[in-house]
Write a protein that holds these residues in place. Structure first.
Motif, PDB file in Angstrom:
ATOM      1  N   LYS A   1       0.899  -1.307  -0.005  1.00 14.07           N
ATOM      2  CA  LYS A   1       0.042   0.051   0.079  1.00 14.07           C
ATOM      3  C   LYS A   1       0.927   1.437  -0.150  1.00 14.07           C
ATOM      4  N   ASN A   2       1.978   1.211   0.632  1.00  8.20           N
ATOM      5  CA  ASN A   2       2.721   2.368   0.832  1.00  8.20           C
ATOM      6  C   ASN A   2       4.165   2.254   0.379  1.00  8.20           C
TER       7      ASN A   2
ATOM      8  N   TYR B   1       8.183   4.453  -0.056  1.00  6.98           N
ATOM      9  CA  TYR B   1       8.715   5.643   0.007  1.00  6.98           C
ATOM     10  C   TYR B   1      10.328   5.418  -0.435  1.00  6.98           C
TER      11      TYR B   1
ATOM     12  N   TYR C   1       9.116  -0.297   1.416  1.00  7.37           N
ATOM     13  CA  TYR C   1       7.614  -0.964   1.252  1.00  7.37           C
ATOM     14  C   TYR C   1       7.062  -1.361   2.531  1.00  7.37           C
TER      15      TYR C   1
ATOM     16  N   GLU D   1       1.879   3.082   7.225  1.00  7.41           N
ATOM     17  CA  GLU D   1       2.402   4.352   6.936  1.00  7.41           C
ATOM     18  C   GLU D   1       4.044   4.149   7.109  1.00  7.41           C
TER      19      GLU D   1
END
Length: 431
Positions: free
Chosen positions: A332-333, A335, A397, A401
């Motif tokens: 889902k996330n 960076y 990953y 969050e």
């Protein structure tokens, strides 16, 4: 015979007999010796050591504390590979199907990861439906039909090691080479393997921090194997930086699959060829390292290794259709960490990458922690890659969050050099 006399003997730096070691193991497993006395003996061993013969007696006693798997009905050489653990170490996922495709038989029991080291079982369990717990008959039938199975450790095998390891973990006696060697060797021999490759990781991301300790452990395990009539080889490999480009669970499975298709990272592929050739020669399937590497190359290029991987996953109830779907890994996330300057990248610490991956959810701080199979790190750049300012270095990953402060933890353990530097992946081979 009394346990207190055995403790005193080892405190006085004297050699224990086979009878004394058997007395300790049998009575501790049967709960006739309390933890505090067992702890005292383990600490005496930690401080004063054991010679090769004592360590062999200890290994043998632990091995015989439970069942030993009998593969004689197959009339085949059973091979196994064990790693002391590291960051990005997905070697078993790629190496075992390669060996099975070359008609070696792999019957392997693996463990889970803890802290910064990833576990093979966690990676396999990230595959939907994959069954790590098999009955003895299921395990034997899959090995017989497919030449390969990797399962969780059988509770009936080596109960002495389970009890002693749990005690070592809380009594400051983990870092003892005789205790490490007997733990590894008793577990491996209980699975009934004839030929075993031991991959001793060395560096800041491993339990063995320096080459001298790693060689000492390797030589001791070979000596134990010879005394117990088993073929043992040891490779001491680099764990100063992560192995390959992927750290996590699903993401490491995908990298192993890419490697089986001939598209793996250079460093990971080199280790696969090195370990594979060592085992092929140990099992008398190849006469030289050059011949062995050609055999590995052939089953990768003709697709047999990848086909065997899918066959194995399906045999243990994994969903291969979903696994091959491009949306199987779908965190889902994410960076991205960008380069702030240019130069040749140098990763100085594997353990810090492993800890960041754990914080993302890819590993456990405690045994009861839940794994996030989507979590992990992809190394867009690895050591000695030239990086331009603004390039993506690493991608984080997670299903949750992502804490942006993790970037600082990673940036603190990398450098940028004007020139590339020498990296040895295999420090030594012992046999």
């Amino acid at each position: 015979m009394r346990i207190v006399d055995i403790i005193s003997k080892k405190v006085d730096k004297k050699e224990l007999t086979e009878e004394e070691i058997n007395f300790f193991i049998n009575n501790y497993v049967n709960e006739n010796i309390p933890d505090y006395q067992a702890s005292a003996l383990l600490m005496a061993i930690r401080l004063n050591g054991m010679n090769d013969l004592e360590t062999t007696f200890l290994t043998k006693a632990m091995l015989n504390s439970g069942e030993i798997i009998d593969w004689s009905f197959l009339n085949k050489t059973i091979v196994d590979k064990h790693s002391t653990g590291g960051v990005g170490d997905k070697v078993s996922l790629a190496l075992c199907p390669i060996l099975a495709a070359l008609d070696l038989t792999i019957a392997k029991m693996s463990g889970r990861g803890l802290a910064h080291t990833g576990g093979t079982l966690d990676k396999l369990e990230s595959i939907n439906g994959f069954k790590i717990s098999l009955s003895d008959n299921e395990f034997k039938n899959i090995v017989k039909e497919h030449n390969i199975a990797i399962v969780s450790q059988n509770e009936k095998l080596d109960p002495a090691d389970k009890k002693i390891y749990a005690l070592r973990d809380v009594t400051g006696t983990v870092q003892s080479i005789p205790l490490i060697a007997s733990s590894i060797m008793s577990k491996k021999l209980a699975t009934g393997s004839n030929c075993i490759l031991l991959d001793v990781k060395c560096g800041n991301g491993a339990f063995m921090k320096n080459i001298d300790e790693a060689k000492q452990l390797g030589k001791l395990m070979i000596a134990i194997g010879k005394k117990l009539n088993k073929q043992i080889a040891v490779e001491i490999t680099n764990m100063e930086q992560p192995l390959g480009k992927a750290i996590g669970n699903k993401i490491e499975v995908l990298e192993a699959m890419d490697t089986l298709k001939g598209n793996g990272p250079k460093d990971f592929t080199e280790i696969i060829y090195s370990s594979g050739s060592t085992l092929l020669m140990l099992a008398n399937k190849a006469g030289s390292e050059v011949e062995a590497k050609k055999m590995i190359d052939e089953v990768i290029k003709n697709g047999k290794a990848y086909k065997k991987f899918l066959e194995w996953i399906e045999a243990q109830h994994g969903d291969v259709n979903l696994l091959e779907n491009k949306n199987w890994f779908n965190p889902k996330n994410k960076y991205e960490i960008k380069a702030k300057i240019s130069g040749y990248l140098k990763i100085k610490s594997a353990i810090d990458f492993g800890i960041v991956a754990m914080k993302l959810g890819a590993g456990r701080a405690k045994k009861e922690d839940t794994i996030d199979y989507e979590a992990g790190i992809y190394l867009n750049k690895i050591s000695n890659d030239y990086v331009n300012k603004g390039d993506t270095l690493f991608t984080l990953y997670s299903s949750k969050e992502i804490d942006k402060s993790l970037e600082n933890e990673i940036m603190n353990v990398i450098d940028f050099n004007e020139k590339p530097y020498k990296i040895d992946l295999v420090f030594a081979k012992l046999s």
